[in-house]
Design a protein around this motif. Structure first.
Motif, PDB file in Angstrom:
ATOM      1  N   LEU A   3       6.336   6.914   9.174  1.00 14.22           N
ATOM      2  CA  LEU A   3       5.192   7.148   9.048  1.00 14.22           C
ATOM      3  C   LEU A   3       4.463   6.176   8.490  1.00 14.22           C
ATOM      4  O   LEU A   3       4.803   5.151   7.709  1.00 14.22           O
ATOM      5  CB  LEU A   3       5.308   8.370   7.572  1.00 14.22           C
ATOM      6  CG  LEU A   3       5.648   9.498   7.961  1.00 14.22           C
ATOM      7  CD1 LEU A   3       6.011  10.135   6.658  1.00 14.22           C
ATOM      8  CD2 LEU A   3       4.847  10.346   8.808  1.00 14.22           C
ATOM      9  N   SER A   4       3.393   5.734   8.748  1.00 12.43           N
ATOM     10  CA  SER A   4       2.480   4.655   8.635  1.00 12.43           C
ATOM     11  C   SER A   4       1.170   5.141   7.782  1.00 12.43           C
ATOM     12  O   SER A   4       0.317   5.852   8.441  1.00 12.43           O
ATOM     13  CB  SER A   4       2.090   3.901   9.958  1.00 12.43           C
ATOM     14  OG  SER A   4       0.931   2.924   9.529  1.00 12.43           O
ATOM     15  N   ASN A   5       0.970   5.011   6.233  1.00 12.10           N
ATOM     16  CA  ASN A   5      -0.053   5.441   5.772  1.00 12.10           C
ATOM     17  C   ASN A   5      -1.170   4.154   5.410  1.00 12.10           C
ATOM     18  O   ASN A   5      -0.664   3.342   4.640  1.00 12.10           O
ATOM     19  CB  ASN A   5       0.638   6.003   4.403  1.00 12.10           C
ATOM     20  CG  ASN A   5      -0.622   6.442   3.264  1.00 12.10           C
ATOM     21  OD1 ASN A   5      -1.738   6.729   3.904  1.00 12.10           O
ATOM     22  ND2 ASN A   5      -0.528   6.217   2.002  1.00 12.10           N
ATOM     23  N   THR A   6      -2.447   4.546   5.862  1.00 15.46           N
ATOM     24  CA  THR A   6      -3.149   3.353   5.735  1.00 15.46           C
ATOM     25  C   THR A   6      -4.243   3.862   4.520  1.00 15.46           C
ATOM     26  O   THR A   6      -5.296   3.047   4.404  1.00 15.46           O
ATOM     27  CB  THR A   6      -4.152   3.163   6.852  1.00 15.46           C
ATOM     28  OG1 THR A   6      -4.772   4.237   7.338  1.00 15.46           O
ATOM     29  CG2 THR A   6      -3.077   2.535   8.030  1.00 15.46           C
ATOM     30  N   ALA A   7      -4.056   4.768   3.926  1.00 15.21           N
ATOM     31  CA  ALA A   7      -4.843   5.276   2.745  1.00 15.21           C
ATOM     32  C   ALA A   7      -4.011   5.012   1.331  1.00 15.21           C
ATOM     33  O   ALA A   7      -3.087   4.245   1.428  1.00 15.21           O
ATOM     34  CB  ALA A   7      -5.063   6.732   2.945  1.00 15.21           C
ATOM     35  N   ALA A   8      -4.662   5.471   0.287  1.00 14.94           N
ATOM     36  CA  ALA A   8      -4.151   5.553  -0.872  1.00 14.94           C
ATOM     37  C   ALA A   8      -2.891   6.288  -1.013  1.00 14.94           C
ATOM     38  O   ALA A   8      -2.516   7.001  -0.155  1.00 14.94           O
ATOM     39  CB  ALA A   8      -5.011   6.096  -2.106  1.00 14.94           C
ATOM     40  N   ALA A   9      -1.949   5.824  -2.009  1.00  9.01           N
ATOM     41  CA  ALA A   9      -0.486   6.433  -2.216  1.00  9.01           C
ATOM     42  C   ALA A   9      -0.804   8.037  -2.475  1.00  9.01           C
ATOM     43  O   ALA A   9      -2.015   8.517  -2.905  1.00  9.01           O
ATOM     44  CB  ALA A   9       0.076   6.158  -3.532  1.00  9.01           C
ATOM     45  N   ARG A  10       0.086   9.006  -1.996  1.00  6.83           N
ATOM     46  CA  ARG A  10      -0.294  10.196  -1.871  1.00  6.83           C
ATOM     47  C   ARG A  10       1.127  10.885  -1.811  1.00  6.83           C
ATOM     48  O   ARG A  10       1.872  10.490  -1.132  1.00  6.83           O
ATOM     49  CB  ARG A  10      -1.135  10.718  -1.019  1.00  6.83           C
ATOM     50  CG  ARG A  10      -0.848  10.673   0.349  1.00  6.83           C
ATOM     51  CD  ARG A  10      -2.036  10.950   1.505  1.00  6.83           C
ATOM     52  NE  ARG A  10      -2.036  10.278   2.397  1.00  6.83           N
ATOM     53  CZ  ARG A  10      -2.787  10.476   3.324  1.00  6.83           C
ATOM     54  NH1 ARG A  10      -3.633  11.573   3.275  1.00  6.83           N
ATOM     55  NH2 ARG A  10      -3.014   9.590   4.325  1.00  6.83           N
TER      56      ARG A  10
END
Length: 67
Positions: free
Chosen positions: A34-41
């Motif tokens: 998983l690649s998350n380009t947003a804020a932590a969640r």
């Protein structure tokens, strides 16, 4: 780790700003990247009866493996 000879498999789900790759290695191990380009969640992942709750850190890549 995704190994040589791995095959991608389909999965469903949409999270904004999260890309994913799902593969099964030749030995049966499954890998989810998983690649998350947003804020932590926090996220909840489910596959059949298996479920995992985790937090995707901001601007991160997370790898999960299972059999």
């Amino acid at each position: 780790m995704i190994r040589r000879g791995a095959h991608r498999f389909d999965s469903q789900g949409v999270l904004a700003n999260v890309d994913r790759v799902d593969c099964e290695n030749p030995d049966g191990q499954r890998v989810l990247v998983l690649s998350n380009t947003a804020a932590a969640r926090p996220v909840v992942l489910q596959m059949g009866a298996m479920m995992a709750e985790l937090t995707l850190e901001s601007d991160s890549i997370t790898t999960l493996t299972w059999r």
